[in-house]
Design a protein around this motif. Sequence first.
Motif, PDB file in Angstrom:
ATOM      1  N   PRO A  12       5.079   1.468  -5.969  1.00  0.00           N
ATOM      2  CA  PRO A  12       5.103   2.342  -7.149  1.00  0.00           C
ATOM      3  C   PRO A  12       5.837   3.642  -6.818  1.00  0.00           C
ATOM      4  O   PRO A  12       5.701   4.186  -5.714  1.00  0.00           O
ATOM      5  N   GLY A  13       6.616   4.123  -7.749  1.00  0.00           N
ATOM      6  CA  GLY A  13       7.357   5.354  -7.502  1.00  0.00           C
ATOM      7  C   GLY A  13       8.556   5.178  -6.598  1.00  0.00           C
ATOM      8  O   GLY A  13       9.066   6.155  -6.033  1.00  0.00           O
ATOM      9  N   LEU A  14       9.034   3.932  -6.472  1.00  0.00           N
ATOM     10  CA  LEU A  14      10.199   3.660  -5.628  1.00  0.00           C
ATOM     11  C   LEU A  14      11.425   4.422  -6.120  1.00  0.00           C
ATOM     12  O   LEU A  14      11.694   4.503  -7.318  1.00  0.00           O
ATOM     13  N   ARG A  15      12.174   4.970  -5.167  1.00  0.00           N
ATOM     14  CA  ARG A  15      13.520   5.476  -5.424  1.00  0.00           C
ATOM     15  C   ARG A  15      14.448   4.865  -4.384  1.00  0.00           C
ATOM     16  O   ARG A  15      14.013   4.486  -3.299  1.00  0.00           O
ATOM     17  N   ILE A  16      15.711   4.773  -4.707  1.00  0.00           N
ATOM     18  CA  ILE A  16      16.664   4.114  -3.813  1.00  0.00           C
ATOM     19  C   ILE A  16      17.911   4.969  -3.634  1.00  0.00           C
ATOM     20  O   ILE A  16      18.225   5.832  -4.463  1.00  0.00           O
ATOM     21  N   VAL A  17      18.617   4.712  -2.528  1.00  0.00           N
ATOM     22  CA  VAL A  17      19.972   5.226  -2.314  1.00  0.00           C
ATOM     23  C   VAL A  17      20.822   4.027  -1.921  1.00  0.00           C
ATOM     24  O   VAL A  17      20.710   3.517  -0.801  1.00  0.00           O
ATOM     25  N   PRO A  18      21.646   3.490  -2.831  1.00  0.00           N
ATOM     26  CA  PRO A  18      22.443   2.304  -2.535  1.00  0.00           C
ATOM     27  C   PRO A  18      23.771   2.678  -1.855  1.00  0.00           C
ATOM     28  O   PRO A  18      24.538   3.488  -2.372  1.00  0.00           O
ATOM     29  N   VAL A  19      24.045   2.038  -0.714  1.00  0.00           N
ATOM     30  CA  VAL A  19      25.261   2.294   0.063  1.00  0.00           C
ATOM     31  C   VAL A  19      25.909   0.968   0.432  1.00  0.00           C
ATOM     32  O   VAL A  19      25.275   0.110   1.050  1.00  0.00           O
ATOM     33  N   LEU A  20      27.169   0.798   0.053  1.00  0.00           N
ATOM     34  CA  LEU A  20      27.946  -0.362   0.480  1.00  0.00           C
ATOM     35  C   LEU A  20      28.967   0.071   1.524  1.00  0.00           C
ATOM     36  O   LEU A  20      29.688   1.053   1.320  1.00  0.00           O
ATOM     37  N   GLY A  35       0.795  -1.225   0.000  1.00  0.00           N
ATOM     38  CA  GLY A  35       0.000   0.000   0.000  1.00  0.00           C
ATOM     39  C   GLY A  35       0.824   1.270   0.000  1.00  0.00           C
ATOM     40  O   GLY A  35       0.277   2.359  -0.152  1.00  0.00           O
ATOM     41  N   GLN A  36       2.131   1.176   0.161  1.00  0.00           N
ATOM     42  CA  GLN A  36       2.984   2.364   0.129  1.00  0.00           C
ATOM     43  C   GLN A  36       3.315   2.734  -1.308  1.00  0.00           C
ATOM     44  O   GLN A  36       3.297   1.896  -2.202  1.00  0.00           O
ATOM     45  N   ARG A  37       3.658   3.996  -1.510  1.00  0.00           N
ATOM     46  CA  ARG A  37       4.098   4.456  -2.816  1.00  0.00           C
ATOM     47  C   ARG A  37       5.013   5.661  -2.640  1.00  0.00           C
ATOM     48  O   ARG A  37       5.037   6.292  -1.582  1.00  0.00           O
ATOM     49  N   ASP A  38       5.774   5.952  -3.693  1.00  0.00           N
ATOM     50  CA  ASP A  38       6.647   7.133  -3.711  1.00  0.00           C
ATOM     51  C   ASP A  38       7.574   7.178  -2.502  1.00  0.00           C
ATOM     52  O   ASP A  38       7.745   8.207  -1.855  1.00  0.00           O
ATOM     53  N   LEU A  39       8.194   6.051  -2.216  1.00  0.00           N
ATOM     54  CA  LEU A  39       9.072   5.901  -1.062  1.00  0.00           C
ATOM     55  C   LEU A  39      10.518   5.837  -1.527  1.00  0.00           C
ATOM     56  O   LEU A  39      10.822   5.238  -2.554  1.00  0.00           O
ATOM     57  N   THR A  40      11.413   6.451  -0.748  1.00  0.00           N
ATOM     58  CA  THR A  40      12.844   6.259  -0.956  1.00  0.00           C
ATOM     59  C   THR A  40      13.363   5.238   0.045  1.00  0.00           C
ATOM     60  O   THR A  40      13.147   5.384   1.253  1.00  0.00           O
ATOM     61  N   ALA A  41      14.007   4.197  -0.456  1.00  0.00           N
ATOM     62  CA  ALA A  41      14.619   3.184   0.394  1.00  0.00           C
ATOM     63  C   ALA A  41      16.134   3.374   0.361  1.00  0.00           C
ATOM     64  O   ALA A  41      16.752   3.323  -0.706  1.00  0.00           O
TER      65      ALA A  41
END
Length: 274
Positions: free
Chosen positions: A143-151, A66-72
């Motif tokens: 829907p509208g997922l954005r990400i910030v990948p960090v290693l 049910g979430q949308r437009d989230l940054t993970a």
Amino acid sequence: MPLRPAAVAGSWYPGRKDALAREVEAYLETAGEPRVSGRLVALISPHAGLRYSGAVAAHGYSLLQGQRDLTAVLVGPPHRVAFDGCAVHAKGAFETPLGNAAIDEELAEALLDRAAGVVDEPSVHRAEHSLEMQLPFLQHLVPGLRIVPVLMGSQTRREVDALAERLAQVLRGRQALLVASSDLSHYHPAPVANALDAKVVGDVERLDAEGLMSRLEGEPGHACGGGPMVAVMKAARELGAGRASILRYADSGDAGERDKSRVVGYLSAALLAG
């Protein structure tokens, strides 16, 4: 815009969109309805091949229905390249069979801090699976997922504390979810692995980041992504999380070939506020 091609599609998870969506949905159906209350600040999730850890990961990701437009903000360990500090993939998108997960470039840029060892270094992400394995669930659900990948490289206490501080500073007031990508112990007989993993699970359940950091310093083999777990736990506390819910623990012998002689441990946990 730089596109990071999928590295393990077709091997660690299905390489076709329809097959991948069906497998992810099957794990979510098995996990059932989420049973936690409060605001979700962070997840701890495994990163093995989907057929081994997907059933565990689904318990955490079911909370995003049910979430949308989230940054993970995805924080995980490297398995193929050794380095110090924290490497952000700050521009472009990550590809999977479900499409391209766009990077939240504004947030990624804000996170960078060379003095803290948090730098834009996409090259170390090319062949790494620990963050990519979070994407099938995230893309399927949000829907509208954005990400910030960090290693995280060496995962020292200094590195952990520096990243935790940056995450707390940058994410305060933003709609973002922290995800720590980590498997637990590796290749012990199941009774040994389960006993080792129970100690880490206890630290997470108590939200005892310092206790977990000390445990990892004494025996790093407790978790391949121990540093990401501690950094996310510390940042989540600063962002309002006051409790943790253990959603599911299992080992690789509970899936796949059901070999209990040499297992890997998997944990799904939610860090919650309110």
